[in-house]
Write a protein that holds these residues in place. Structure first.
Motif, PDB file in Angstrom:
ATOM      1  N   ARG A  56       8.472   3.324  -2.710  1.00 37.52           N
ATOM      2  CA  ARG A  56       7.106   2.975  -3.108  1.00 37.52           C
ATOM      3  C   ARG A  56       6.083   4.094  -2.932  1.00 37.52           C
ATOM      4  O   ARG A  56       4.940   3.933  -3.336  1.00 37.52           O
ATOM      5  N   THR A  57       6.473   5.167  -2.280  1.00 39.69           N
ATOM      6  CA  THR A  57       5.530   6.265  -2.047  1.00 39.69           C
ATOM      7  C   THR A  57       6.014   7.524  -2.745  1.00 39.69           C
ATOM      8  O   THR A  57       7.150   7.586  -3.223  1.00 39.69           O
ATOM      9  N   ARG A  58       5.158   8.526  -2.781  1.00 38.52           N
ATOM     10  CA  ARG A  58       5.523   9.804  -3.411  1.00 38.52           C
ATOM     11  C   ARG A  58       6.696  10.443  -2.670  1.00 38.52           C
ATOM     12  O   ARG A  58       6.855  10.245  -1.459  1.00 38.52           O
ATOM     13  N   PRO A  59       7.481  11.240  -3.361  1.00 39.77           N
ATOM     14  CA  PRO A  59       8.637  11.877  -2.721  1.00 39.77           C
ATOM     15  C   PRO A  59       8.282  12.768  -1.525  1.00 39.77           C
ATOM     16  O   PRO A  59       9.076  12.907  -0.604  1.00 39.77           O
ATOM     17  N   GLY A 135      -1.503   1.699  -3.189  1.00 37.38           N
ATOM     18  CA  GLY A 135      -1.011   0.664  -4.085  1.00 37.38           C
ATOM     19  C   GLY A 135       0.431   0.237  -3.841  1.00 37.38           C
ATOM     20  O   GLY A 135       0.974  -0.557  -4.605  1.00 37.38           O
ATOM     21  N   ALA A 136       1.050   0.732  -2.796  1.00 41.30           N
ATOM     22  CA  ALA A 136       2.447   0.376  -2.518  1.00 41.30           C
ATOM     23  C   ALA A 136       2.579  -1.068  -2.044  1.00 41.30           C
ATOM     24  O   ALA A 136       3.640  -1.684  -2.211  1.00 41.30           O
ATOM     25  N   TYR A 137       1.544  -1.606  -1.415  1.00 39.40           N
ATOM     26  CA  TYR A 137       1.553  -2.973  -0.903  1.00 39.40           C
ATOM     27  C   TYR A 137       0.215  -3.629  -1.181  1.00 39.40           C
ATOM     28  O   TYR A 137      -0.769  -2.956  -1.487  1.00 39.40           O
ATOM     29  N   LEU A 141      -2.188  -6.695   3.341  1.00 40.26           N
ATOM     30  CA  LEU A 141      -1.172  -6.154   4.242  1.00 40.26           C
ATOM     31  C   LEU A 141      -1.650  -4.830   4.844  1.00 40.26           C
ATOM     32  O   LEU A 141      -1.439  -4.558   6.026  1.00 40.26           O
ATOM     33  N   GLY A 142      -2.329  -4.042   4.025  1.00 37.75           N
ATOM     34  CA  GLY A 142      -2.877  -2.782   4.512  1.00 37.75           C
ATOM     35  C   GLY A 142      -3.975  -2.985   5.539  1.00 37.75           C
ATOM     36  O   GLY A 142      -3.984  -2.324   6.590  1.00 37.75           O
TER      37      GLY A 142
END
Length: 186
Positions: A56-59, A135-137, A141-142
């Protein structure tokens, strides 16, 4: 539940503390089992969260590594915090005279502090907040992770670091239930 060292009637008396600990062996064993079970579940949860965050996040994001490291710290504290329980429980069961009273006193302080070092969960909470900001969650939740994780991280760096054992588990339960609830929405 294993509170001999905190009993005002035994305060400062290592022999009285040892005698009371000898009556709390079932509680010591229950504490050991619950702590070690929690340790195993934390490792599994951390691995799953890490995998999810990688997706869900950048590499090049630090978020997955910080998140897994934070919960790894908690698991290690639990592992080490419960590490002496069997030695003392079995010695106290066999003959309380086998235990040096000052060591028993230290042991009771040890299990009253070390397994409650949940400050690392605060780092995980802050990492989850960062992931949610991108925007991953879900934002709830954040924000939950910011408040409870931030408070847990503050306890970690304070002289009251064991207080993180109150806020860290609450954060974990709320986040776990939230992630379970939203798992089908992916």
């Amino acid at each position: 539940m294993v509170d001999a060292v905190y009993d005002p009637a035994a305060a400062g008396d290592a022999e009285a503390i040892t005698a009371k600990l000898a009556t709390q062996v079932p509680e010591i064993l229950a504490f050991h089992t619950a702590t070690m079970f929690s340790c195993v579940l934390l490792v599994i949860f951390a691995a799953g969260l890490h995998r999810q965050l990688l997706a869900r996040t950048r590499p090049d994001s630090l978020v997955p590594g910080v998140a897994v490291a934070g919960l790894g710290l908690v698991a290690v504290a639990q592992l080490i915090g419960a590490g002496l329980t069997t030695e003392f429980a079995f010695a106290l069961t066999e003959d309380a005279g086998l235990v040096v009273p000052e060591s028993a006193t230290f042991f009771n302080h040890w299990i009253g502090t070390i397994p409650w070092l949940w400050g690392g969960a605060g780092l995980t909470g802050l990492a989850l907040f960062r992931a949610a900001r991108t925007g991953a969650y879900a934002s709830w939740l954040g924000w939950t992770s910011l408040v409870l994780g931030g408070l847990t991280a503050l306890f970690m760096v304070s002289p009251l670091q064991y207080m993180a054992g109150m806020t860290g588990p609450v954060w974990l339960v709320v986040v776990s239930l939230g992630l379970l609830r939203t798992a089908g929405e992916d």
